[in-house]
Motif scaffolding. Sequence first.
Motif, short mmCIF file in Angstrom:
data_model
loop_
_atom_site.label_atom_id
_atom_site.label_comp_id
_atom_site.label_asym_id
_atom_site.label_seq_id
_atom_site.Cartn_x
_atom_site.Cartn_y
_atom_site.Cartn_z
N LEU A 150 10.07 -53.05 38.10
CA LEU A 150 9.18 -53.01 36.95
C LEU A 150 9.36 -54.25 36.08
O LEU A 150 10.46 -54.53 35.62
CB LEU A 150 9.48 -51.78 36.09
CG LEU A 150 9.20 -50.40 36.70
CD1 LEU A 150 9.77 -49.32 35.79
CD2 LEU A 150 7.71 -50.19 36.91
N ASN A 151 8.27 -54.99 35.85
CA ASN A 151 8.29 -56.05 34.86
C ASN A 151 8.32 -55.45 33.46
O ASN A 151 7.72 -54.39 33.21
CB ASN A 151 7.04 -56.91 34.98
CG ASN A 151 7.06 -57.85 36.17
OD1 ASN A 151 8.12 -58.20 36.67
ND2 ASN A 151 5.90 -58.27 36.62
N ILE A 152 8.98 -56.16 32.53
CA ILE A 152 8.97 -55.75 31.12
C ILE A 152 8.63 -56.98 30.27
O ILE A 152 9.44 -57.90 30.13
CB ILE A 152 10.33 -55.18 30.68
CG1 ILE A 152 10.70 -53.95 31.52
CG2 ILE A 152 10.31 -54.81 29.20
CD1 ILE A 152 12.06 -53.38 31.18
N GLY A 153 7.43 -57.00 29.75
CA GLY A 153 6.99 -58.11 28.92
C GLY A 153 6.06 -57.63 27.83
O GLY A 153 5.73 -56.45 27.75
N ILE A 154 5.63 -58.57 26.99
CA ILE A 154 4.74 -58.21 25.88
C ILE A 154 3.29 -58.59 26.17
O ILE A 154 2.40 -58.27 25.39
CB ILE A 154 5.19 -58.86 24.56
CG1 ILE A 154 5.08 -60.39 24.62
CG2 ILE A 154 6.62 -58.45 24.22
CD1 ILE A 154 5.28 -61.07 23.28
N GLY A 155 3.05 -59.31 27.29
CA GLY A 155 1.69 -59.63 27.69
C GLY A 155 1.12 -60.88 27.07
O GLY A 155 -0.07 -61.18 27.27
N VAL A 156 1.91 -61.65 26.31
CA VAL A 156 1.45 -62.87 25.65
C VAL A 156 2.50 -63.95 25.85
O VAL A 156 3.70 -63.67 25.75
CB VAL A 156 1.23 -62.66 24.14
CG1 VAL A 156 0.71 -63.94 23.50
CG2 VAL A 156 0.27 -61.51 23.88
N ASP A 157 2.06 -65.18 26.16
CA ASP A 157 3.03 -66.27 26.27
C ASP A 157 2.70 -67.38 25.28
O ASP A 157 1.60 -67.43 24.71
CB ASP A 157 3.12 -66.80 27.70
CG ASP A 157 1.81 -67.39 28.21
OD1 ASP A 157 0.79 -67.32 27.50
OD2 ASP A 157 1.80 -67.91 29.34
N TYR A 158 3.68 -68.25 25.06
CA TYR A 158 3.56 -69.34 24.10
C TYR A 158 4.15 -70.60 24.71
O TYR A 158 5.11 -70.54 25.49
CB TYR A 158 4.34 -69.01 22.81
CG TYR A 158 3.91 -67.72 22.15
CD1 TYR A 158 2.95 -67.73 21.15
CD2 TYR A 158 4.45 -66.50 22.56
CE1 TYR A 158 2.54 -66.54 20.54
CE2 TYR A 158 4.05 -65.31 21.96
CZ TYR A 158 3.09 -65.33 20.97
OH TYR A 158 2.69 -64.15 20.38
N SER A 159 3.61 -71.75 24.34
CA SER A 159 4.21 -72.99 24.79
C SER A 159 5.53 -73.20 24.04
O SER A 159 5.72 -72.68 22.93
CB SER A 159 3.28 -74.19 24.55
OG SER A 159 3.21 -74.51 23.17
N ILE A 160 6.43 -73.96 24.65
CA ILE A 160 7.70 -74.25 23.98
C ILE A 160 7.44 -75.02 22.69
O ILE A 160 8.15 -74.83 21.69
CB ILE A 160 8.62 -75.07 24.91
CG1 ILE A 160 8.91 -74.27 26.19
CG2 ILE A 160 9.92 -75.44 24.20
CD1 ILE A 160 9.56 -72.92 25.95
N VAL A 172 7.44 -54.98 19.30
CA VAL A 172 7.94 -56.04 18.42
C VAL A 172 7.18 -57.33 18.69
O VAL A 172 7.43 -58.01 19.69
CB VAL A 172 9.45 -56.27 18.62
CG1 VAL A 172 9.96 -57.32 17.62
CG2 VAL A 172 10.24 -54.97 18.48
N PRO A 173 6.25 -57.73 17.81
CA PRO A 173 5.54 -59.01 17.98
C PRO A 173 6.50 -60.17 17.74
O PRO A 173 7.51 -60.03 17.05
CB PRO A 173 4.44 -58.95 16.93
CG PRO A 173 4.95 -58.01 15.88
CD PRO A 173 5.79 -57.00 16.61
N LEU A 174 6.16 -61.34 18.30
CA LEU A 174 7.08 -62.47 18.26
C LEU A 174 7.40 -62.91 16.83
O LEU A 174 8.56 -63.19 16.51
CB LEU A 174 6.50 -63.65 19.04
CG LEU A 174 7.43 -64.87 19.13
CD1 LEU A 174 8.71 -64.55 19.87
CD2 LEU A 174 6.71 -66.04 19.81
N ASP A 175 6.41 -62.98 15.94
CA ASP A 175 6.69 -63.46 14.58
C ASP A 175 7.69 -62.56 13.87
O ASP A 175 8.64 -63.04 13.22
CB ASP A 175 5.39 -63.60 13.77
CG ASP A 175 4.60 -62.31 13.67
OD1 ASP A 175 4.88 -61.36 14.43
OD2 ASP A 175 3.69 -62.24 12.82
#
Length: 316
Positions: A238-248, A294-297
């Motif tokens: 099972l993958n566990i992620g938030i579904g959104v990515d960001y550039s470094i 938990v959103p990234l901000d």
Amino acid sequence: MVASCGIYVAGHNGLIGSAVVRRLSGAGLGPLVTADRRSLDLADHLAVQAFFAANRPDYVVLAAGKVGGIVENQAHPADFMNQNLAIQLNVFAAAHQYGVKKLLFFGSSCMYPRECSQPMPETHLLAGKPEPTSAAYAVSKLAGIQMCLAYNQQYGSKRFIPLIPNSVYGPNDNFDPKTGHVLSALIHRLHEAKMQKTASVLLWGTGLPRREFVHADDVADACLFLLTHDVADLELPLNIGIGVDYSIRELAEAIAGIVGYRGRLEWDTSKPDGAPRKLLDSSRIYGYGWTPSVPLDKGLKETYAWYLTHVPSAVA
């Protein structure tokens, strides 16, 4: 529902392990069993056997292992393979021998091929070569994933549950810029630059690679969800992620804003970027009923606040 029982959290002082302890401690599921490195060397087969014989945990969350960023992976690849393989072999064998009801194991998104369609579904594991800068660690974790599936296949159960969280962050992370992962290292470096009033900070790579960041509390919540639900019909891993990515670059700019660093961010393009993108397809676990919260901000602000109060070098 999990009855009152022993739940062994291996690696309870680490990033994921400490979050699991916090989550399970507040859930009323029964006593937790922990042991630090001084009292139990998980790479020691006889010691692990003795520990399981004495404690007989019904559930295991295996969050122990050797982890690190690009620098550490390139400098100590044999250590990454030796330590992770030994821990996995020993804990899996003891868990099977002593009848553990469920074992949760953490792989890594770096196991996926360097060139992979995005978002990355679990079915694309082993479809290509992983990113060379983390190949040794990736292969050791792939072995753990396959070992979980092998135990389940051979013994006709789904007791061993392999999970693949994307880049995890939060309290108890490693903030050392030499050995930590990108998010925690950036927090340390940009805080330090603010305190020293440095005009600019030189960061590795181009800043263009994209990453998905999941808070350790979300990973812990997924663990609780899986421990308290029937997984007999669940397809693994099972993958566990938030579904959104960001550039470094976006990440660095966000952290600079939270930290309060006003200088320039510069990029050393002679340094490696790693994989161009790592976004997980987490639809399997979403479809089962779990979602992150938990959103990234919010996670970045909470992590920086924890850093300020727990890391000795973070003198405000």
